[in-house]
Design a protein around this motif. Structure first.
Motif, PDB file in Angstrom:
ATOM      1  N   PHE A 187      19.717 -11.405  -2.448  1.00  0.00           N
ATOM      2  CA  PHE A 187      19.349 -12.664  -1.797  1.00  0.00           C
ATOM      3  C   PHE A 187      17.863 -12.956  -1.944  1.00  0.00           C
ATOM      4  N   VAL A 188      17.030 -11.939  -1.754  1.00  0.00           N
ATOM      5  CA  VAL A 188      15.585 -12.138  -1.847  1.00  0.00           C
ATOM      6  C   VAL A 188      15.193 -12.618  -3.236  1.00  0.00           C
ATOM      7  N   VAL A 189      15.682 -11.952  -4.270  1.00  0.00           N
ATOM      8  CA  VAL A 189      15.311 -12.318  -5.640  1.00  0.00           C
ATOM      9  C   VAL A 189      15.869 -13.688  -6.010  1.00  0.00           C
ATOM     10  N   TRP A 190      17.098 -13.961  -5.590  1.00  0.00           N
ATOM     11  CA  TRP A 190      17.698 -15.270  -5.876  1.00  0.00           C
ATOM     12  C   TRP A 190      16.915 -16.396  -5.201  1.00  0.00           C
ATOM     13  N   SER A 191      16.526 -16.187  -3.939  1.00  0.00           N
ATOM     14  CA  SER A 191      15.854 -17.254  -3.182  1.00  0.00           C
ATOM     15  C   SER A 191      14.413 -17.480  -3.632  1.00  0.00           C
ATOM     16  N   THR A 192      13.772 -16.461  -4.190  1.00  0.00           N
ATOM     17  CA  THR A 192      12.372 -16.603  -4.620  1.00  0.00           C
ATOM     18  C   THR A 192      12.236 -16.800  -6.122  1.00  0.00           C
ATOM     19  N   ASN A 193      13.353 -16.723  -6.850  1.00  0.00           N
ATOM     20  CA  ASN A 193      13.334 -16.843  -8.311  1.00  0.00           C
ATOM     21  C   ASN A 193      12.399 -15.801  -8.926  1.00  0.00           C
ATOM     22  N   VAL A 194      12.440 -14.581  -8.381  1.00  0.00           N
ATOM     23  CA  VAL A 194      11.704 -13.411  -8.856  1.00  0.00           C
ATOM     24  C   VAL A 194      10.185 -13.576  -8.732  1.00  0.00           C
ATOM     25  N   GLN A 195       9.734 -14.460  -7.863  1.00  0.00           N
ATOM     26  CA  GLN A 195       8.290 -14.583  -7.636  1.00  0.00           C
ATOM     27  C   GLN A 195       7.834 -13.382  -6.809  1.00  0.00           C
ATOM     28  N   PRO A 196       6.935 -12.542  -7.330  1.00  0.00           N
ATOM     29  CA  PRO A 196       6.686 -11.247  -6.679  1.00  0.00           C
ATOM     30  C   PRO A 196       6.117 -11.347  -5.272  1.00  0.00           C
TER      31      PRO A 196
ATOM     32  N   LEU B  79       0.828  -1.206   0.000  1.00  0.00           N
ATOM     33  CA  LEU B  79       0.000   0.000   0.000  1.00  0.00           C
ATOM     34  C   LEU B  79       0.863   1.256   0.000  1.00  0.00           C
ATOM     35  N   PHE B  80       0.357   2.305  -0.625  1.00  0.00           N
ATOM     36  CA  PHE B  80       0.884   3.665  -0.546  1.00  0.00           C
ATOM     37  C   PHE B  80       2.245   3.838  -1.222  1.00  0.00           C
ATOM     38  N   SER B  81       2.829   2.780  -1.707  1.00  0.00           N
ATOM     39  CA  SER B  81       4.120   2.862  -2.384  1.00  0.00           C
ATOM     40  C   SER B  81       4.374   1.542  -3.098  1.00  0.00           C
ATOM     41  N   ARG B  82       5.037   1.620  -4.240  1.00  0.00           N
ATOM     42  CA  ARG B  82       5.445   0.388  -4.925  1.00  0.00           C
ATOM     43  C   ARG B  82       6.965   0.279  -5.012  1.00  0.00           C
ATOM     44  N   ASP B  83       7.649   0.916  -4.075  1.00  0.00           N
ATOM     45  CA  ASP B  83       9.104   0.820  -4.048  1.00  0.00           C
ATOM     46  C   ASP B  83       9.586  -0.611  -3.885  1.00  0.00           C
ATOM     47  N   VAL B  84       8.791  -1.453  -3.229  1.00  0.00           N
ATOM     48  CA  VAL B  84       9.208  -2.841  -3.031  1.00  0.00           C
ATOM     49  C   VAL B  84       9.419  -3.545  -4.369  1.00  0.00           C
ATOM     50  N   TYR B  85       8.666  -3.142  -5.392  1.00  0.00           N
ATOM     51  CA  TYR B  85       8.855  -3.752  -6.705  1.00  0.00           C
ATOM     52  C   TYR B  85      10.132  -3.236  -7.364  1.00  0.00           C
ATOM     53  N   ALA B  86      10.548  -2.015  -7.002  1.00  0.00           N
ATOM     54  CA  ALA B  86      11.858  -1.536  -7.452  1.00  0.00           C
ATOM     55  C   ALA B  86      12.957  -2.349  -6.786  1.00  0.00           C
ATOM     56  N   TYR B  87      12.765  -2.705  -5.499  1.00  0.00           N
ATOM     57  CA  TYR B  87      13.743  -3.553  -4.822  1.00  0.00           C
ATOM     58  C   TYR B  87      13.903  -4.881  -5.570  1.00  0.00           C
ATOM     59  N   ILE B  88      12.775  -5.438  -6.010  1.00  0.00           N
ATOM     60  CA  ILE B  88      12.827  -6.714  -6.737  1.00  0.00           C
ATOM     61  C   ILE B  88      13.589  -6.532  -8.049  1.00  0.00           C
ATOM     62  N   GLY B  89      13.298  -5.430  -8.754  1.00  0.00           N
ATOM     63  CA  GLY B  89      14.005  -5.178 -10.008  1.00  0.00           C
ATOM     64  C   GLY B  89      15.498  -4.992  -9.805  1.00  0.00           C
ATOM     65  N   GLN B  90      15.881  -4.284  -8.757  1.00  0.00           N
ATOM     66  CA  GLN B  90      17.304  -4.074  -8.482  1.00  0.00           C
ATOM     67  C   GLN B  90      17.983  -5.386  -8.089  1.00  0.00           C
ATOM     68  N   GLY B  91      17.265  -6.220  -7.330  1.00  0.00           N
ATOM     69  CA  GLY B  91      17.817  -7.526  -7.003  1.00  0.00           C
ATOM     70  C   GLY B  91      18.002  -8.387  -8.235  1.00  0.00           C
ATOM     71  N   ARG B  92      17.049  -8.294  -9.160  1.00  0.00           N
ATOM     72  CA  ARG B  92      17.167  -9.069 -10.397  1.00  0.00           C
ATOM     73  C   ARG B  92      18.340  -8.572 -11.234  1.00  0.00           C
ATOM     74  N   LEU B  93      18.597  -7.263 -11.203  1.00  0.00           N
ATOM     75  CA  LEU B  93      19.768  -6.743 -11.908  1.00  0.00           C
ATOM     76  C   LEU B  93      21.034  -7.451 -11.452  1.00  0.00           C
ATOM     77  N   MET B  94      21.188  -7.588 -10.154  1.00  0.00           N
ATOM     78  CA  MET B  94      22.406  -8.212  -9.621  1.00  0.00           C
ATOM     79  C   MET B  94      22.440  -9.703  -9.915  1.00  0.00           C
ATOM     80  N   VAL B  95      21.306 -10.366  -9.792  1.00  0.00           N
ATOM     81  CA  VAL B  95      21.250 -11.799 -10.091  1.00  0.00           C
ATOM     82  C   VAL B  95      21.650 -12.057 -11.544  1.00  0.00           C
ATOM     83  N   GLU B  96      21.292 -11.124 -12.441  1.00  0.00           N
ATOM     84  CA  GLU B  96      21.614 -11.298 -13.860  1.00  0.00           C
ATOM     85  C   GLU B  96      22.950 -10.667 -14.244  1.00  0.00           C
ATOM     86  N   GLY B  97      23.704 -10.191 -13.229  1.00  0.00           N
ATOM     87  CA  GLY B  97      25.066  -9.748 -13.495  1.00  0.00           C
ATOM     88  C   GLY B  97      25.238  -8.277 -13.832  1.00  0.00           C
TER      89      GLY B  97
END
Length: 546
Positions: free
Chosen positions: A212-221, A154-172
């Protein structure tokens, strides 16, 4: 004999009542650094009856409000476009049908304001800020925060930016050099479009958490959101632990400080419902302040540095920790030596983390982003907008003049921070830090509600008087809750253009009107809460203090 600011812990009275001895509520008398091992008394013995009169009623009301918000989030909370929840019949009805969307908006707005009322009423039910008040406050944090743990963001979707940034690192990719637009199908992650090219403003520790979050969840939102919520919950727990301890060190009632901070609906919604990493940032910073003030400064510097490695804004804390380390009667040479030691230790840890992750100090480039935008309720932002409009009316480049105002606000904030670092009593170091940090927040052209939440614990532990100061907090909490309720809603169809669309505009107006009407009710008509927002002249006889 204890010093005068230590004899009676601040805040033993219930909110809305004035103390007979006003000087004991004065931050000038309370915001002090104790001698080693010195602690404030935190309990009081009532003359008769319970410390808290029927806490169950506001606890239940707040839980219902939080449940309303959780249910409303199913319809207007932020979901990633790829979320499987969008295919569930209940979500389809609540997000795509007019009746479902309307119900979600009403539940969200009423639930948020009901939570504000429950917080105010819980404070009113306290007769003595003792152990029972602490128990009721902790129960409130648990009961009101639990439904938020399972809400759609609620009130912010920054958490989805966190997921995107984590995916950036997972993909190098290096997230300090690449926006999430470097990813294939990045728009399906659900992040705000401002993050597509924006540099990451977070430190090394939070980058590791994202990876770590994105790697452990395989980007499952949904799984990623839940793990980030657990990280935020860790920050909330740190605040619950260290706010009372810091308050005791300053002769401020720890239980009242905990109620002002952790049970605060603005605190809970921003840190749990909105899943902001600021929870971990401020939790680590408060823990570091506590250890620095109790002569375990190396541990304190390490914890504050970890806070900086989440969001670098808490770098403001370091000069004041250096003052605590130097000691009460330190001369200028000793102060500069310990400032150097503090900066050297913190910088060394940050360099070490940068070498480990290989990304360096790229977050410095991301720090300029908040200063490039403004909002109408920020004083500097409003002045900049007015100046820009006037300049445009004369055919001049308004944006240039607005930037001058914004830069002036930043310079003024720097000046206030420097003044608080170099001038003032040692006994008020923590209060000086609070005022310096407040200047950084309040003189920025953009003030988000979670920026305000950074300040509440610091003011609470160094003394919020039970007069205009606490009333100002009530108004601030009410305003930002109403604004948050109407500011960021995902309403179908949400158009990703400059034109937000009629459906979204209508939804925002409906949410704002509902929240505003409830807020006006609390201030002017509710027979229980309206007295909190008005000037009173009651004289209260305090119970004996043990």
């Amino acid at each position: 004999m204890p010093p005068p600011w230590r004899r009676v812990p601040q805040g033993l009275e219930a909110p809305g009542q004035n103390r007979e001895r006003e000087r004991l509520d004065d931050p000038e008398m309370t915001a002090r650094v104790p001698a080693a091992g010195e602690r404030a008394s935190a309990t009081a013995a009532p003359a008769g009856g319970a410390d808290v009169d029927n806490a169950r009623s506001p606890l239940l009301a707040g839980f219902i409000g939080s449940m309303f918000m959780m249910i409303g989030s199913l319809g207007v909370g932020w979901l990633a476009p790829v979320s499987e929840l969008r295919r569930m019949p209940l979500f389809i009805w609540m997000r795509a049908e007019a009746v479902g969307v309307a119900l979600s908006i009403i539940l969200l707005a009423v639930g948020g304001m009901l939570l504000v009322r429950a917080w105010l009423r819980l404070g009113q039910r306290v007769r003595v800020w003792g152990g029972e008040a602490r128990k009721a406050t902790v129960m409130a944090v648990a009961a009101w925060g639990l439904p938020m743990m399972f809400s759609v963001p609620l009130f912010s979707r920054d958490v989805y930016a966190y997921i995107g940034q984590g995916r950036l690192m997972v993909e190098g990719f290096n997230p300090y050099e690449n926006g999430i637009s470097a990813l294939s199908n990045y728009f399906q992650l659900g992040a705000d479009k401002m993050w597509t090219e924006a540099p990451v403003p977070y430190g090394q520790l939070f980058l590791w958490i994202e990876q770590f979050v994105v790697w452990s969840t395989n980007v499952q939102p949904e799984a990623s959101v839940m793990l980030f919520r657990l990280v935020a919950l860790a920050g909330v727990v740190l605040c619950v632990i260290y706010v009372p301890r810091l308050a005791e060190l300053h002769g401020v009632n720890p239980h009242r400080a905990l109620w002002l901070t952790a049970a605060n609906p603005l605190f809970l919604t921003n840190f749990i419902a909105s899943v902001h990493n600021d929870a971990l940032m401020i939790g680590l910073a408060l823990a570091g302040l506590y250890y620095s003030a109790t002569h375990r400064v190396v541990r304190g510097v390490v914890l504050v540095t970890l806070s900086i490695a989440v969001k670098p804004i808490t770098i403001v804390f370091l000069p004041f920790i250096g003052l605590l380390w130097a000691g009460k009667d330190a001369g200028w040479l000793r102060k500069f030596v310990f400032w150097g030691l503090t900066a050297g230790l913190s910088l060394g840890l940050l360099v070490l983390m940068s070498l480990v992750n290989g990304f360096g100090f790229g977050w410095i480039n991301g720090l300029s982003a908040p200063g490039s935008i403004s909002i109408w309720y920020a004083p500097v932002g409003l002045i900049g907008m007015v100046v820009a409009s006037l300049a445009n009316s004369f055919g001049l480049e308004g944006a240039v003049f607005a930037d001058v105002v914004f830069d002036g606000g930043k310079l003024l904030a720097v000046g206030i921070v420097a003044w608080q670092i170099f001038r003032g009593d040692y006994d008020r170091v923590m209060r000086r830090l609070t005022l310096a940090f407040a200047a950084v927040v309040l003189l920025a052209p953009m003030i988000q509600s979670w920026y305000v939440v950074w300040l509440i614990p610091l003011f609470a532990v160094t003394g919020i008087r039970n007069d205009w100061q606490v009333k100002a907090l009530y108004f601030v909490v009410s305003f930002f809750m109403i604004y948050a309720i109407s500011d960021q809603l995902e309403v179908f169809p949400y158009l990703q253009t400059e034109d937000l669309g009629f459906a979204l505009a209508l939804a925002r107006v409906a949410a704002a009107v509902t929240g505003l009407l409830f807020g006006l009710y609390l201030v002017f008509w509710d027979p229980r809460t309206r007295r909190l927002f008005r000037k009173t002249h009651e004289t209260v006889v305090e119970r004996p203090v043990i």
